[in-house]
Design an enzyme around this catalytic site. Structure first.
Site, PDB file in Angstrom:
ATOM      1  N   ASP A 202       0.879  -1.183   0.000  1.00  0.00           N
ATOM      2  CA  ASP A 202       0.000   0.000   0.000  1.00  0.00           C
ATOM      3  C   ASP A 202       0.909   1.223   0.000  1.00  0.00           C
ATOM      4  O   ASP A 202       2.135   1.089  -0.132  1.00  0.00           O
ATOM      5  CB  ASP A 202      -0.941  -0.016   1.220  1.00  0.00           C
ATOM      6  N   HIS A 276      -2.970   3.373  -4.419  1.00  0.00           N
ATOM      7  CA  HIS A 276      -2.343   2.817  -3.204  1.00  0.00           C
ATOM      8  C   HIS A 276      -0.923   2.319  -3.476  1.00  0.00           C
ATOM      9  O   HIS A 276      -0.494   1.309  -2.905  1.00  0.00           O
ATOM     10  CB  HIS A 276      -3.194   1.657  -2.646  1.00  0.00           C
ATOM     11  N   ASP A 350      -8.579  -0.725  -5.997  1.00  0.00           N
ATOM     12  CA  ASP A 350      -9.514   0.167  -5.299  1.00  0.00           C
ATOM     13  C   ASP A 350      -9.009   1.598  -5.230  1.00  0.00           C
ATOM     14  O   ASP A 350      -7.809   1.861  -5.269  1.00  0.00           O
ATOM     15  CB  ASP A 350      -9.750  -0.342  -3.860  1.00  0.00           C
ATOM     16  N   GLU A 351      -9.956   2.489  -5.111  1.00  0.00           N
ATOM     17  CA  GLU A 351      -9.729   3.892  -4.722  1.00  0.00           C
ATOM     18  C   GLU A 351      -8.613   4.569  -5.509  1.00  0.00           C
ATOM     19  O   GLU A 351      -7.779   5.283  -4.947  1.00  0.00           O
ATOM     20  CB  GLU A 351      -9.403   3.953  -3.207  1.00  0.00           C
ATOM     21  N   ASP A 444     -12.144  -2.957  10.990  1.00  0.00           N
ATOM     22  CA  ASP A 444     -11.252  -1.876  11.419  1.00  0.00           C
ATOM     23  C   ASP A 444     -12.054  -0.672  11.923  1.00  0.00           C
ATOM     24  O   ASP A 444     -11.485   0.243  12.524  1.00  0.00           O
ATOM     25  CB  ASP A 444     -10.344  -1.420  10.265  1.00  0.00           C
TER      26      ASP A 444
HETATM   27  C1  ACM Z   1     -10.891  -0.717   0.454  1.00  0.00           C
HETATM   28  O1  ACM Z   1     -11.396  -0.701   1.583  1.00  0.00           O
HETATM   29  N1  ACM Z   1     -10.305   0.377  -0.016  1.00  0.00           N
HETATM   30  C2  ACM Z   1     -10.917  -1.903  -0.382  1.00  0.00           C
END
Ligand code: ACM
Length: 633
Positions: A202, A276, A350-351, A444
């Protein structure tokens, strides 16, 4: 006729009375409690019908676990008349189709314990259930004397609802050693989880040694030390040491994968891209589309999450328009594919912020050349090329649900995290899906009142996790491989905090992944959770007791004044309160209807009790915070 009805009623009633005392998590397919107990004695014996090494390992596992807490000696060997614990595999011609590869039958009688399964994995899960029937002291890591090591007599038939029962551990934001990862695996299998999704890269660190790209761990695994609010910390200065972090050598990875396999767990590696990727870019800046000097993120803000499309402040993406990118990715996946035997590799996806792509001449040229009409199609172009690379290593690709944006090839498996909608869309397109919705499975997130919980992004209480249903309405159940609890580690500073976030919510998630839907019941689940808290105390493991804390529901009354409703997540607790700034106990006013705030009061202090025993934390809630939540000026 009448007699037999009476007998049945008696039997059902007796079963129910007994059944209330059992606390098996996840709830089995069927449990019948019988009269009598089995008492484990010194010099106990474990017998195996099959000499294969997996069955033997289960026998050793069970024997050692029991011996640790009881101090008893034991023998292992073939099943004989006197054998106390018997592990038997069905003959290959007489397999029990209903049990599948992970199911088991557990039969505890006053004389012996018998676990029967088609495969060693079933023996392992049967052993876990049996351990949960023994007194809580069985979880102790040292010998406990003067205990009758007894189990109620039961007949259990059990098998999982889903094959994929995962936990995701993020080791990038905070690094955890290989010993800790093994501990995580050792703990999750106690509850019949069978997949570790290992989030290895990440912005905050690259954690897997790639021999052909050594800078990934020489540079990408290290950052400046920071303590404080995540994404509000300061960027590293030029002269600061980068000594926080770490990585796994390839030998470490092999060791963890083997340990996992020995515990019937498969490991899914995730290499997150094209977003990321700051640790990747800090190591090899030539794959960024935005020339510059890059640093592994130390917790400083690099994305503006408040704006649509969450623009990046620093370009943390690898460039889809750069051929070097694909060369490097090929090298990474060549080595990753060799390290992890599972048929899948997770490529993240993602993102990904696209604001730097929008300004890039190279991306504009790529779009022209490949006839890509927007940034989603650019991302999709990248994902499809990555999928080809992963397939060229003999693996199948998994990605977060953003990989659907801009179009996806037929074979990818989608991990649905932004609620269930990505999973529903993917399944409707015929993709396999792993359900990990943040609305139920993001362990989390804080699990109780935020002013007393470690801060994260939003709330996820245990009862909400317990509502997780992996198969949304209208979706073909066959396409749902299962689901996962995801543990991101931005705020997981140490191992105790890992356990604190994982338990009890992972109990809730596993009941959705293992148990038949109709066997789930919140009230009996909570009773079981409390029994497992006692087991965790014996094991000296950390868990969250947020279910005992007071819940505040501030509202505005018709005159715009603050009204405070209080509640608790579980039944049977009393709330005592005061506005006078002393610390309440059970001699203070007991809450029974919504409260108005006395003139000039600035603080509401509350505490929860069960009977005359304090059970929840005292929470000191500023009235100003409640007003803000109720949107009162
Ligand atoms: C994520 O929670 N960005 C997969």
């Amino acid at each position: 006729m009448k007699k037999s009805i009476l007998f049945i009623l008696f039997a059902v009633h007796t079963t129910l009375i007994y059944a209330q005392q059992l606390s098996i998590i996840p709830e089995p397919v069927s449990v019948q409690q019988l009269s009598g107990t089995f008492v484990l004695k010194n010099n106990f014996s474990i017998g195996l019908s099959s000499p294969d090494k997996d069955s033997k390992r289960v026998g050793d596992y069970l024997a050692k676990k029991i011996a640790l807490a009881t101090g008893y000696t034991f023998t292992t060997g073939k099943i004989e008349k006197s054998t106390s614990i018997r592990l038997r595999l069905f003959n290959s011609k007489k397999r029990n189709a209903e049990l599948g590869t992970e199911g088991y039958l557990l039969n505890v009688t006053p004389d012996s314990v018998s676990i029967v399964a088609n495969e060693p994995a079933g023996l392992f899960y049967g052993a876990q259930t049996f351990l949960q029937l023994l007194p809580k002291e069985i979880e102790s890591k040292s010998v406990v004397n003067n205990i009758s090591w007894s189990s109620p007599c039961v007949q259990v038939k059990d098998f999982p609802r889903f094959a994929w029962r995962g936990m995701m551990l993020d080791v990038s934001r905070h690094f955890f050693t290989k010993e800790q990862v093994k501990q995580f695996i050792g703990e999750m299998v106690r509850y019949k989880y069978n997949r570790l999704h290992w989030h290895l890269t990440d912005d905050e660190g690259w954690r897997v040694e790639i021999k052909s790209l050594p800078k990934l761990t020489q540079v990408g695994a290290w950052r400046a030390e920071r303590v404080g609010p995540w994404h509000e910390m300061s960027a590293p200065t030029a002269d600061e040491p980068r000594t926080t972090g770490g990585f796994y050598t390839q030998d470490d990875i092999r060791e963890v994968v083997q340990y996992a396999k020995d515990n019937f767990v498969e490991v899914l590696p995730e290499i997150d891209m094209p977003g990321h990727s700051l640790a990747f870019i800090a190591s090899y800046p030539d794959i960024s589309g935005t020339p510059g000097k890059y640093e592994v993120n130390s917790g400083e803000r690099i994305i503006d999450w408040s704006l649509p499309g969450h623009p990046a402040l620093i370009d943390n993406t690898i460039s889809p328009a750069n051929e070097k990118t694909y060369e490097y990715i090929d090298k990474v996946f060549t080595e990753v594919a060799q390290l992890f035997p599972l048929e899948y590799i997770h490529m993240g996806g993602d993102e990904c912020s696209k604001n730097f792509w929008e300004k890039s001449e190279a991306i504009a040229q790529l779009m022209k050349k490949e006839n890509l009409k927007d940034m989603n199609e650019v991302q999709s172009y990248f994902v499809k090329r990555v999928e080809k690379i992963i397939q060229s290593k003999g693996k199948k690709m998994v990605g977060w649900d953003e990989i659907l944006e801009g179009g996806l090839t037929a074979n990818a498996t989608v991990m649905s995290w932004r609620g269930t909608k990505g999973g529903i869309e993917a399944a409707k397109l015929g993709h396999s899906v792993i359900m990990t919705p943040n609305t139920y499975a993001y362990i989390d997130l804080y699990q109780g009142e935020p002013i007393v919980e470690p801060p994260t992004y939003s709330m996820l209480r245990l009862n909400q996790s317990y509502k997780f249903e992996p198969v949304p309405e209208g979706v073909e159940p066959k396409l749902i491989l299962g689901g996962q609890a995801n543990l991101w580690s931005e705020r997981l500073i140490n191992w105790r905090s890992v356990q604190y976030m994982t338990y009890p919510r992972s109990f809730a998630i596993i009941e959705s992944l293992w148990s038949p839907k109709e066997n789930k019941n919140w009230n009996s689940f909570v009773k079981k959770v409390e029994k497992h808290f006692e087991r965790f105390d014996a094991a000296e493991m950390k868990y969250s007791t947020a279910i005992y804390d007071c819940i505040f529901k501030p509202t505005k009354d018709t005159e715009g004044k603050l009204q405070i409703e209080l509640g608790t997540e579980i039944e049977g607790l009393d709330i005592y309160f005061t506005f006078d700034e002393t610390n309440p106990d059970n001699f203070y006013p007991k809450y029974n209807s919504p409260l108005s705030v006395p003139k000039d009061a600035v603080m509401l202090k509350v505490v929860t009790y069960r009977g005359n025993k304090q059970i929840g934390k005292q929470i000191n809630m500023p009235i100003a915070v409640l007003k803000k939540r109720a949107k009162i000026q």
